[in-house]
Design a protein around this motif. Structure first.
Motif, short mmCIF file in Angstrom:
data_model
loop_
_atom_site.label_atom_id
_atom_site.label_comp_id
_atom_site.label_asym_id
_atom_site.label_seq_id
_atom_site.Cartn_x
_atom_site.Cartn_y
_atom_site.Cartn_z
N ALA A 103 -4.33 0.17 11.09
CA ALA A 103 -4.93 0.35 9.77
C ALA A 103 -5.16 -0.99 9.07
O ALA A 103 -5.64 -1.01 7.93
CB ALA A 103 -4.02 1.23 8.91
N THR A 236 7.58 12.67 3.90
CA THR A 236 6.64 13.16 4.90
C THR A 236 7.24 13.05 6.29
O THR A 236 8.19 12.28 6.51
CB THR A 236 5.32 12.38 4.84
N ASP A 240 0.15 9.84 10.00
CA ASP A 240 -1.16 9.70 9.36
C ASP A 240 -1.04 9.88 7.85
O ASP A 240 -1.74 9.20 7.08
CB ASP A 240 -2.15 10.72 9.94
N ASP A 241 -0.19 10.82 7.43
CA ASP A 241 0.02 11.04 6.00
C ASP A 241 0.64 9.81 5.35
O ASP A 241 0.21 9.37 4.28
CB ASP A 241 0.93 12.25 5.81
N VAL A 243 0.52 6.63 6.37
CA VAL A 243 -0.46 5.54 6.32
C VAL A 243 -1.53 5.85 5.29
O VAL A 243 -2.02 4.96 4.58
CB VAL A 243 -1.07 5.30 7.70
N GLY A 244 -1.90 7.14 5.17
CA GLY A 244 -2.90 7.53 4.17
C GLY A 244 -2.43 7.25 2.76
O GLY A 244 -3.21 6.79 1.91
N ILE A 245 -1.15 7.48 2.48
CA ILE A 245 -0.58 7.19 1.16
C ILE A 245 -0.66 5.70 0.87
O ILE A 245 -1.01 5.26 -0.23
CB ILE A 245 0.87 7.68 1.08
N LEU A 247 -2.80 3.52 2.26
CA LEU A 247 -4.21 3.14 2.10
C LEU A 247 -4.74 3.54 0.73
O LEU A 247 -5.48 2.79 0.09
CB LEU A 247 -5.05 3.78 3.20
N GLU A 248 -4.37 4.72 0.27
CA GLU A 248 -4.84 5.19 -1.03
C GLU A 248 -4.32 4.29 -2.15
O GLU A 248 -5.06 3.91 -3.07
CB GLU A 248 -4.37 6.62 -1.26
N LYS A 251 -6.14 0.90 -2.02
CA LYS A 251 -7.49 0.99 -2.58
C LYS A 251 -7.44 1.01 -4.10
O LYS A 251 -8.24 0.35 -4.78
CB LYS A 251 -8.21 2.23 -2.07
#
Length: 257
Positions: A103, A236, A240-241, A243-245, A247-248, A251
């Motif tokens: 990522a 979690t 993926d969840d 890493v998504g947190i 990344l969000e 951003k």
């Protein structure tokens, strides 16, 4: 450092040691600063005095800032040093390290064995930057072999600063007192707005679920924290969840800088 005596009718005898003023019994010294600097004889107790420690602390910050100044976006991952290599949590650490590298994040750990080694290994094997920030301990084992960039520290508080300053998020694998210490320090810094947009992910609901429920059902319920404070924690079981947190949040941080 200049030292000299001063005395008049209004002031008791005093000695100036640079900016420090010594009076009465404290001004009686049998040597000068220059003498103590240049005289190589005698005991080495001076290296353990508090003023010298300040210089060591300063040096640790300088070394840490210099070594990590050009580190790209990164995530600090905590976990137990006692995790065996054949334990499922070790493989989990490798997978998280690899996912962070894929990522575009460097992986920062405490540089030790167990889950820390696993995360460093996963990040390194995936072609990412693997960072270890070690600490001097009585049972010191050194940095694990998967650390690409390593810095060793004497002081926990210096090391903690580096964990926070050069990361955009924390992910906590199952761990002991050290992991809990870093977890709650990060939450305190976010709560008090010392750092912003800094998610804290607890990975492993079976391990962290009891703590999370206690925070909500006891600490929050009794008004010791607010709902926004409790919402800082994310539990979690999905990489993926997690890493998504991260990344969000990154951003959102980019959008405000």
């Amino acid at each position: 450092m200049t030292e000299h005596f001063q005395s008049d009718d209004e002031h008791p005898p005093e000695r100036h040691r640079g900016p420090v003023v010594l009076r009465r019994s404290r001004q009686a010294e049998d040597s000068t600063t220059d003498q103590r600097l240049l005289d190589s004889r005698g005991p080495s107790d001076w290296v353990h005095t508090d003023p010298w420690r300040v210089l060591r602390i300063q040096a640790e910050f300088v070394e840490g800032f210099g070594a990590l100044a050009e580190v790209p976006r990164a995530v600090t991952v905590f976990g137990s040093a006692r995790t065996p290599r054949d334990h499922p949590e070790y493989q989990l650490g490798r997978d998280i390290g690899a996912a962070l590298a894929n990522a575009g994040f460097a992986a920062i750990t405490g540089g030790g064995p167990g889950s820390m080694e696993a995360v460093n290994r996963g990040a390194s094997e995936a072609g990412g930057l693997s960072i270890g920030l070690g600490i001097e301990l009585p049972f010191e084992q050194g940095l694990n072999p998967w650390v690409d960039l390593g810095v060793n520290f004497r002081y926990f508080f210096t090391r903690k600063t580096m964990f926070i300053k050069y990361a955009q998020a924390f992910i906590c694998l199952p761990g002991g007192f050290g992991t809990l210490d870093e977890l709650f320090e990060a939450l305190t810094l976010v709560q008090t707005k010392k750092v912003t947009k800094f998610p804290v992910v607890l990975f492993g609901s079976a391990y962290w679920g009891g703590l999370y429920e206690w925070v909500r059902n006891t600490v929050l319920a009794e008004g010791k924290i607010g709902e926004r404070d409790a919402a800082l924690l994310h539990v979690t079981d999905d990489i993926d969840d997690a890493v998504g947190i991260v990344l969000e949040a990154y951003k959102a941080w980019e959008d405000t800088h």
